[in-house]
Design a protein around this motif. Structure first.
Motif, mmCIF file in Angstrom:
data_model
loop_
_atom_site.group_PDB
_atom_site.id
_atom_site.type_symbol
_atom_site.label_atom_id
_atom_site.label_comp_id
_atom_site.label_asym_id
_atom_site.label_seq_id
_atom_site.Cartn_x
_atom_site.Cartn_y
_atom_site.Cartn_z
ATOM 1 N N ASN A 182 0.808 -1.290 -0.105
ATOM 2 C CA ASN A 182 0.076 -0.048 0.082
ATOM 3 C C ASN A 182 0.797 1.152 0.001
ATOM 4 O O ASN A 182 0.471 2.506 0.469
ATOM 5 C CB ASN A 182 -0.968 0.076 1.112
ATOM 6 C CG ASN A 182 -0.135 -0.301 2.509
ATOM 7 O OD1 ASN A 182 0.972 -0.277 2.423
ATOM 8 N ND2 ASN A 182 -1.070 -0.416 3.507
ATOM 9 N N SER A 183 2.125 1.125 -0.662
ATOM 10 C CA SER A 183 2.951 2.194 -0.754
ATOM 11 C C SER A 183 2.920 3.315 -1.998
ATOM 12 O O SER A 183 2.943 4.376 -2.108
ATOM 13 C CB SER A 183 4.250 2.072 -0.538
ATOM 14 O OG SER A 183 4.775 1.181 -1.718
ATOM 15 N N SER A 216 6.058 -3.797 5.562
ATOM 16 C CA SER A 216 5.381 -2.805 4.480
ATOM 17 C C SER A 216 6.387 -1.651 4.179
ATOM 18 O O SER A 216 7.217 -1.210 4.894
ATOM 19 C CB SER A 216 4.146 -1.867 4.822
ATOM 20 O OG SER A 216 3.714 -1.162 3.965
ATOM 21 N N PRO A 236 -3.018 3.670 -1.787
ATOM 22 C CA PRO A 236 -3.349 3.590 -0.450
ATOM 23 C C PRO A 236 -4.770 2.704 -0.247
ATOM 24 O O PRO A 236 -5.966 3.453 0.071
ATOM 25 C CB PRO A 236 -3.517 4.871 0.340
ATOM 26 C CG PRO A 236 -4.162 5.677 -1.201
ATOM 27 C CD PRO A 236 -3.392 5.084 -2.250
ATOM 28 N N SER A 262 1.625 2.571 7.639
ATOM 29 C CA SER A 262 0.675 1.466 7.532
ATOM 30 C C SER A 262 1.117 0.448 8.759
ATOM 31 O O SER A 262 0.264 -0.118 9.409
ATOM 32 C CB SER A 262 0.768 0.579 6.288
ATOM 33 O OG SER A 262 -0.060 -0.405 6.340
ATOM 34 N N ASN A 267 5.380 1.076 3.361
ATOM 35 C CA ASN A 267 4.377 2.206 3.986
ATOM 36 C C ASN A 267 4.576 2.348 5.518
ATOM 37 O O ASN A 267 3.975 1.334 6.158
ATOM 38 C CB ASN A 267 2.934 2.211 3.435
ATOM 39 C CG ASN A 267 2.060 3.225 4.087
ATOM 40 O OD1 ASN A 267 2.516 3.908 4.758
ATOM 41 N ND2 ASN A 267 1.083 3.226 3.208
#
Length: 237
Positions: free
Chosen positions: A111-112, A140, A115, A145, A142
């Motif tokens: 989810n980088s 992740s 999103p 996250s 992210n």
């Protein structure tokens, strides 16, 4: 040093598929690594790219397909064999398969770039339902996250995936409340990186290590684990 099958035994079977994870289990890998994204109908699925174009016979973003639509696509990589084993699997299917083995499971939340709202909760719920928390590492690129995973009550291991070119990152990683760092192979060229990570209390798992010389360097430096596409039957690592 632990051997983690990168996207399953992805040099032998299409990556991130039931066939690849089955092959990794049969080879005796210590752990498997997989990538998770969300479909348009909110189902966590196991695929690395944000689009299906490279791995399957479709075009477009993963988030533009329902689960049913995704699972009609055929693999472009080694497409022969059982099509059910090489289609894009749901996270449920993969966890149910891996639950029967003893491997550790690294779930990387992809989810980088996009999103995916609610991805953290959906992953945590599925892991909890299958009582796999003690075998799962959540990671992740992210790092927001990772923070959300903690805020949602995850008490298991977290790992920060990063590009390796961070200067004295240990205070930052402590603030993130992670237990491991997952840098790329070139981080081994940074003098003392592994030693300093260990002194700060972090495990180091390196991606993606496919050459014998790179694997041997990881062993000499005391790396905790490597992610590799080339999973072979023991004892011939």
């Amino acid at each position: 040093m632990e051997i983690w099958a990168h996207r399953g035994a992805s040099a032998r079977q299409p990556e991130n598929t039931i066939a690849a994870f089955t092959a990794a289990m049969e080879a005796g890998a210590d752990g498997v690594e997989l990538d998770v994204q969300l479909t348009s109908d909110g189902v966590p699925v196991v695929i690395h790219d944000e689009t299906v174009d490279r791995t399957h016979d479709g075009t477009g973003g993963v988030s533009g397909f329902t689960l049913a639509q995704l699972q009609k696509l055929r693999s472009l990589i080694k497409p022969k064999g059982d099509p059910m084993a090489t289609r894009i699997p749901s996270l449920v299917e993969v966890l149910d398969l891996l639950a029967s083995g003893g491997q550790q499971i690294n779930i990387e939340l992809k989810n980088s770039v996009k999103p995916y709202k609610g991805l953290e909760k959906k992953v945590l719920d599925l892991v909890a339902e299958r009582k796999l928390g003690d075998r799962v590492v959540l990671s992740s690129f992210n790092h927001y996250s990772l923070q959300r995973l903690r805020e949602r009550g995850w008490t298991g291991e977290l790992a920060a995936v990063h590009d390796g070119m961070l200067r004295e990152p240990w205070r930052y990683f402590r603030e993130l409340d992670v237990q491991a760092v997952h840098p790329p192979r070139h981080v081994l060229m940074v003098p003392g990186f592994v030693t300093r990570a260990h002194r700060a209390g972090f495990k180091v798992r390196v991606w993606t290590v496919n050459k014998a010389t790179h694997r041997q360097r990881c062993e000499r430096l005391g790396v905790d684990g490597i992610f590799t596409d080339l999973v072979k039957a023991r004892p011939n690592w």
